[in-house]
Motif scaffolding. Structure first.
Motif, PDB file in Angstrom:
ATOM      1  N   UNK A   1      36.356  32.944  50.156  1.00 13.86           N
ATOM      2  CA  UNK A   1      35.281  31.955  50.186  1.00 13.86           C
ATOM      3  C   UNK A   1      35.503  30.932  51.295  1.00 13.86           C
ATOM      4  N   UNK A   2      36.732  30.808  51.756  1.00 16.02           N
ATOM      5  CA  UNK A   2      37.028  29.866  52.829  1.00 16.02           C
ATOM      6  C   UNK A   2      37.177  30.523  54.186  1.00 16.02           C
ATOM      7  N   UNK A   3      37.611  31.789  54.234  1.00 17.68           N
ATOM      8  CA  UNK A   3      37.850  32.382  55.551  1.00 17.68           C
ATOM      9  C   UNK A   3      36.881  33.496  55.917  1.00 17.68           C
ATOM     10  N   UNK A   4      35.847  33.713  55.121  1.00 13.69           N
ATOM     11  CA  UNK A   4      34.771  34.613  55.496  1.00 13.69           C
ATOM     12  C   UNK A   4      33.468  33.832  55.547  1.00 13.69           C
ATOM     13  N   UNK A   5      32.629  34.185  56.477  1.00 11.18           N
ATOM     14  CA  UNK A   5      31.401  33.439  56.702  1.00 11.18           C
ATOM     15  C   UNK A   5      30.340  33.773  55.652  1.00 11.18           C
ATOM     16  N   UNK A   6      29.441  32.814  55.396  1.00 13.35           N
ATOM     17  CA  UNK A   6      28.316  32.963  54.470  1.00 13.35           C
ATOM     18  C   UNK A   6      28.822  33.229  53.047  1.00 13.35           C
ATOM     19  N   UNK A   7      29.274  32.166  52.389  1.00 17.94           N
ATOM     20  CA  UNK A   7      29.947  32.300  51.097  1.00 17.94           C
ATOM     21  C   UNK A   7      29.050  32.849  49.994  1.00 17.94           C
ATOM     22  N   UNK A   8      27.762  32.599  50.060  1.00 14.64           N
ATOM     23  CA  UNK A   8      26.874  33.196  49.055  1.00 14.64           C
ATOM     24  C   UNK A   8      26.918  34.714  49.142  1.00 14.64           C
ATOM     25  N   UNK A   9      27.011  35.229  50.363  1.00 12.28           N
ATOM     26  CA  UNK A   9      27.113  36.665  50.550  1.00 12.28           C
ATOM     27  C   UNK A   9      28.475  37.172  50.075  1.00 12.28           C
ATOM     28  N   UNK A  10      29.536  36.405  50.304  1.00  6.74           N
ATOM     29  CA  UNK A  10      30.860  36.763  49.810  1.00  6.74           C
ATOM     30  C   UNK A  10      30.822  36.921  48.287  1.00  6.74           C
ATOM     31  N   UNK A  11      30.225  35.949  47.615  1.00  4.81           N
ATOM     32  CA  UNK A  11      30.113  35.981  46.150  1.00  4.81           C
ATOM     33  C   UNK A  11      29.376  37.240  45.694  1.00  4.81           C
ATOM     34  N   UNK A  12      28.258  37.527  46.335  1.00  4.44           N
ATOM     35  CA  UNK A  12      27.460  38.695  45.972  1.00  4.44           C
ATOM     36  C   UNK A  12      28.270  39.976  46.156  1.00  4.44           C
ATOM     37  N   UNK A  13      29.002  40.053  47.273  1.00  2.00           N
ATOM     38  CA  UNK A  13      29.770  41.265  47.563  1.00  2.00           C
ATOM     39  C   UNK A  13      30.925  41.450  46.580  1.00  2.00           C
ATOM     40  N   UNK A  14      31.670  40.395  46.289  1.00  2.00           N
ATOM     41  CA  UNK A  14      32.802  40.518  45.377  1.00  2.00           C
ATOM     42  C   UNK A  14      32.349  40.927  43.980  1.00  2.00           C
ATOM     43  N   UNK A  15      31.192  40.456  43.570  1.00  2.00           N
ATOM     44  CA  UNK A  15      30.678  40.806  42.241  1.00  2.00           C
ATOM     45  C   UNK A  15      30.325  42.292  42.135  1.00  2.00           C
ATOM     46  N   UNK A  16      30.046  42.948  43.274  1.00  2.00           N
ATOM     47  CA  UNK A  16      29.620  44.346  43.263  1.00  2.00           C
ATOM     48  C   UNK A  16      30.779  45.339  43.244  1.00  2.00           C
ATOM     49  N   UNK A  17      31.987  44.885  43.540  1.00  2.00           N
ATOM     50  CA  UNK A  17      33.112  45.804  43.706  1.00  2.00           C
ATOM     51  C   UNK A  17      33.514  46.456  42.386  1.00  2.00           C
ATOM     52  N   UNK A  18      34.030  47.684  42.487  1.00  2.00           N
ATOM     53  CA  UNK A  18      34.582  48.371  41.318  1.00  2.00           C
ATOM     54  C   UNK A  18      36.028  47.974  41.068  1.00  2.00           C
ATOM     55  N   UNK A  19      36.726  47.560  42.125  1.00  2.00           N
ATOM     56  CA  UNK A  19      38.125  47.162  41.995  1.00  2.00           C
ATOM     57  C   UNK A  19      38.401  46.001  42.938  1.00  2.00           C
ATOM     58  N   UNK A  20      38.926  44.910  42.370  1.00  2.00           N
ATOM     59  CA  UNK A  20      39.325  43.748  43.164  1.00  2.00           C
ATOM     60  C   UNK A  20      40.696  43.305  42.667  1.00  2.00           C
ATOM     61  N   UNK A  21      41.683  43.399  43.553  1.00  2.00           N
ATOM     62  CA  UNK A  21      43.065  43.055  43.227  1.00  2.00           C
ATOM     63  C   UNK A  21      43.482  41.875  44.096  1.00  2.00           C
ATOM     64  N   UNK A  22      44.108  40.869  43.479  1.00  2.00           N
ATOM     65  CA  UNK A  22      44.531  39.682  44.222  1.00  2.00           C
ATOM     66  C   UNK A  22      46.002  39.396  43.962  1.00  2.00           C
ATOM     67  N   UNK A  23      46.754  39.179  45.043  1.00  2.00           N
ATOM     68  CA  UNK A  23      48.148  38.729  44.965  1.00  2.00           C
ATOM     69  C   UNK A  23      48.173  37.320  45.523  1.00  2.00           C
ATOM     70  N   UNK A  24      48.475  36.339  44.677  1.00  2.00           N
ATOM     71  CA  UNK A  24      48.187  34.959  45.072  1.00  2.00           C
ATOM     72  C   UNK A  24      49.089  33.980  44.331  1.00  2.00           C
ATOM     73  N   UNK A  25      49.135  32.732  44.838  1.00  2.00           N
ATOM     74  CA  UNK A  25      49.901  31.652  44.215  1.00  2.00           C
ATOM     75  C   UNK A  25      49.166  31.039  43.025  1.00  2.00           C
ATOM     76  N   UNK A  26      47.842  30.887  43.142  1.00  2.00           N
ATOM     77  CA  UNK A  26      47.051  30.227  42.102  1.00  2.00           C
ATOM     78  C   UNK A  26      45.758  31.003  41.873  1.00  2.00           C
ATOM     79  N   UNK A  27      45.036  30.591  40.863  1.00  2.00           N
ATOM     80  CA  UNK A  27      43.719  31.162  40.604  1.00  2.00           C
ATOM     81  C   UNK A  27      42.716  30.592  41.603  1.00  2.00           C
ATOM     82  N   UNK A  28      42.564  31.267  42.733  1.00  2.00           N
ATOM     83  CA  UNK A  28      41.533  30.909  43.693  1.00  2.00           C
ATOM     84  C   UNK A  28      40.183  31.411  43.180  1.00  2.00           C
ATOM     85  N   UNK A  29      39.078  30.994  43.776  1.00  2.00           N
ATOM     86  CA  UNK A  29      37.785  31.546  43.362  1.00  2.00           C
ATOM     87  C   UNK A  29      37.734  33.068  43.430  1.00  2.00           C
TER      88      UNK A  29
END
Length: 756
Positions: free
Chosen positions: A422-450
């Protein structure tokens, strides 16, 4: 008696990696301070070090693997083991590969403050060419590609006591977080008060206020300004004639091209007075040694990005390279490239050709990287170039289309690593729409980011105090530093956190068969892997803790000859010279792209006057500020106390016309969307321009959809563009900086107005 030990670590609070002395008492870190023996920072540290112990065990840190059990974004999680998580992820990866092909899985990462060679190793084995999206495609890598095409390698810069002139073109070291660089400049100008400083920036930064010349250009017109400088330098014969005649190719083509950019015409385009353009060009070209450090803004301006950066690179070429205190070229070090080592052909050409965007935007994907690698291998007899299966970065705009339309093929999976899309890809509304459509989303992270809040699996990452840190290896590829330096693992990872290598190795174990896993992931931990990587230097990683090993880095490597044939190596380009006219660009796009030119931004008072009539201000997005680093540390109490709210800079006269006072909450709106930030009145910014901060979200807000930590509320990427047609036509780099906007006071509003 307490058991007290002092360990030498490298801070990864940003990617400067300053040396740190960590005091450990009875297994607990009690003190962090600068290491005076570290060549990076010589004992100095910035304020981020002060809250790293709080960050180490912060209540918001992720500690255990989590699996989504409710609807995506519902905030319902089940704690599971690493083995279960990686086994299930591996099974899903196999399912996606069987249904669509391994290219259906893409990868997104952040600023590169982690060891990254494992990523290529995993994706090469899995079979996906889409291994890098986010930080790489629009931060430094565009410049690396362009300068490698021009010089045969990245044109690094070097401060030295002899340096007489520095050009900060879209770079403000006092705010971007690279404090060793900032301290180096302070030392340079302090020791040599006669050294000249030129700043190119639409804002009055700390450096602009002290500059000998400050060129306050219209955002996005950098290419025209650089061409104007070269018009003066070439026509007044201020360039290094010996270097240009001996070591460059295509100078006459550039000489002809710059005639279209006399200072008076460039003034009309850039709003910089012609006399200042001439003065800056003359100062830069005649007061040597001079250099120009890399600046992010010209990587992120979209449409004219490649040719603007090419023009900046040629400014370096005209005054000569590889001279003390001036630009030098960075050869690779002797570190083993584990990303591709013993893996040639694992990712065949037929699969690389499926890289999203490679057909339309070949200059920032495998077609150009293969050409660059082939040319470099003549000079650098180094396995990184000789064995490279080049892929580089795919384009977010094209990935977005593939997710939404299934063309040229569906994208159904994403692995997100040290990144907040949401911070390093352009057009965050589109980012949100795309992430919601995925069949698999895996995150390796320090905290619960959006992004983590929308994921299927969230795996906890060990921080820099919990892992070995290696600086200068650049992921096992060509280091720009010419040095290997290691930091201690200060303590064992807390809870069930795992470091970068352990994450990818665990994922590989859950994905690949036993034979493949044993062959390509033989190192039990990151220290073993680092030892193997550093073996050609005749050291182990433990040997370089606080004791840097400098790799071969001759000042004039391009003048060396092959000891067997006697052939002059030249530069690592197809012609063996600095390519003022790029043969690689000509091969890929035709002769019209061989030398730089200027093109208007996709949206501007000139290119879209109808849009500018409704949105009269020019937005430049993405300004940095301490103590945060990109979107990190919003959870740290001291940071939020010091900087609780987002701000945008606006000229007092403009604000007065709009009825906006200092500190007022305002809407910033473009054709894409809008967000809220506070007004900061600043007479140093152009009246026609506003500058907005990036990286804002609010982790104290609910984690459930649609809140997701307030990803939309003050996020300037709600306003930025990612249409394929508006990207740089050579690289596909999308626009993270520029748009036409309007600003108006924000009245109290219900939640749903944010997503209007």
């Amino acid at each position: 008696m307490s058991d007290v030990e002092v360990k030498k670590a490298l801070c990864f609070g940003c990617h400067s990696n300053c040396g740190i002395l960590a005091t450990v008492e009875d297994g607990k870190i009690t003190k962090l301070e600068g290491d005076p023996q570290c060549p990076i920072n010589q004992g100095k540290v910035c304020e981020r070090v002060g809250f790293q112990l709080e960050w180490l065990d912060h209540p918001k840190r992720l500690n255990y693997p989590m699996k989504r059990v409710g609807e995506r974004g519902s905030g319902k999680w089940e704690r599971i083991s690493w083995d279960q998580a990686c086994k299930e992820i591996g099974e899903k990866l196999h399912q996606l590969a069987d249904e669509v092909g391994p290219e259906t899985v893409v990868f997104s990462h952040g600023t590169g403050r982690s060891d990254e060679w494992y990523i290529s190793r995993f994706f090469n084995l899995y079979g996906s060419p889409n291994e890098s999206m986010g930080g790489a495609e629009m931060c430094w890598c565009p410049t690396y590609t362009i300068e490698s095409t021009t010089f045969g390698q990245f044109a690094a810069t070097s401060t030295a006591p002899s340096t007489q002139c520095v050009v900060f073109w879209g770079r403000n070291p006092s705010a971007c977080g690279d404090f060793p660089e900032h301290w180096g400049y302070e030392q340079l100008f302090g020791a040599n008060p006669n050294a000249k400083m030129i700043v190119v920036d639409p804002r009055c930064t700390e450096y602009a206020a002290r500059a000998d010349l400050w060129l306050r250009l219209r955002p996005g017109t950098d290419g025209a300004l650089a061409m104007g400088w070269m018009n003066v330098i070439i026509n007044e014969e201020l360039y290094d004639k010996e270097f240009v005649s001996t070591w460059t190719y295509g100078f006459d083509q550039l000489k002809e091209a710059v005639q279209a950019y006399p200072p008076e015409k460039v003034e009309e385009i850039t709003w910089v007075p012609a006399d200042k353009i001439r003065a800056a060009a003359r100062m830069y070209a005649t007061i040597r040694p001079c250099f120009m450090p890399w600046g992010l803004p010209t990587d992120t301006i979209g449409r004219n990005m490649a040719q603007a950066n090419r023009a900046k690179a040629l400014l370096k070429a005209l005054v000569g390279v590889n001279m003390m205190g001036q630009t030098y070229l960075a050869p690779p070090n002797d570190v083993r490239p584990l990303a591709e080592l013993e893996m040639p052909g694992i990712l065949p050409k037929s699969q690389r050709e499926k890289q999203l965007g490679a057909d339309r935007f070949p200059f920032h994907s495998w077609p150009s990287y293969q050409k660059i690698s082939d040319a470099q291998s003549r000079v650098f007899h180094h396995p990184y170039f000789l064995n490279q299966d080049a892929t580089c970065a795919q384009n977010w705009s094209v990935v977005s289309q593939a997710i939404k339309t299934g063309k040229p093929y569906p994208v159904k999976g994403m692995i997100c690593f040290a990144s907040n899309p949401f911070s390093n890809l352009s057009n965050s509304k589109d980012v949100y729409d795309c992430l919601k459509r995925l069949d698999l989303l895996v995150t390796h992270e320090y905290t619960m980011t959006p992004c983590a809040m929308l994921s299927d699996y969230v795996l906890p990452a060990a921080g820099w105090l919990e892992r070995v840190q290696v600086w200068g290896t650049n992921g096992g590829g060509p280091a720009i530093s010419g040095v290997a330096l290691t930091g201690d693992q200060v303590i064992e990872p807390l809870y069930e956190r795992r470091d970068n290598y352990a994450f990818w190795r665990s994922l590989a174990e859950g994905t690949f068969d036993e034979e493949t896993f044993a062959k390509y992931w033989p190192w039990e931990d990151s220290e073993e892997a680092n030892d193997f990587m550093l073996e050609p230097l005749n050291v182990k990683s433990a040997d370089t803790v606080g004791r840097p090993v400098f790799c071969p880095s001759p000042d004039k490597w391009h003048e060396l000859t092959d000891p067997q044939t006697g052939e002059l190596f030249g530069f690592g380009t197809p012609t063996g010279k600095v390519e003022i006219a790029s043969t690689i660009l000509e091969d890929l796009f035709g002769p019209e792209e061989a030398v730089p030119y200027y093109e208007e931004p996709f949206e501007s008072p000139v290119s879209t006057p109808d849009i500018a009539a409704e949105f009269p201000l020019i937005l430049t997005a993405g300004s940095r500020f301490m103590p945060y680093y990109h979107s990190e540390y919003r959870q740290v109490e001291g940071c939020r106390e010091r900087y609780p709210d987002p701000y945008f800079q606006i000229h007092p006269e403009t604000a007065a016309e709009l009825g906006i006072g200092d500190g007022m909450w305002c809407w910033i709106e473009t054709l894409r969307g809008r967000c809220m930030q506070r007004a900061k009145l600043d007479a140093g910014i152009l009246p026609q321009v506003i500058s907005a901060q990036h990286g804002w979200w609010f982790p104290e807000l609910p984690e459930e959809d649609p809140w997701l930590g307030g990803w939309f509320m003050s996020n300037i990427n709600m306003c930025t563009d990612n249409e394929v047609e508006n990207c740089c036509k050579l690289t596909g780099v999308y626009n993270m900086k520029l748009a036409q906007c309007k600003v108006y006071k924000a009245a109290p509003a219900p939640f749903n107005t944010f997503t209007k």
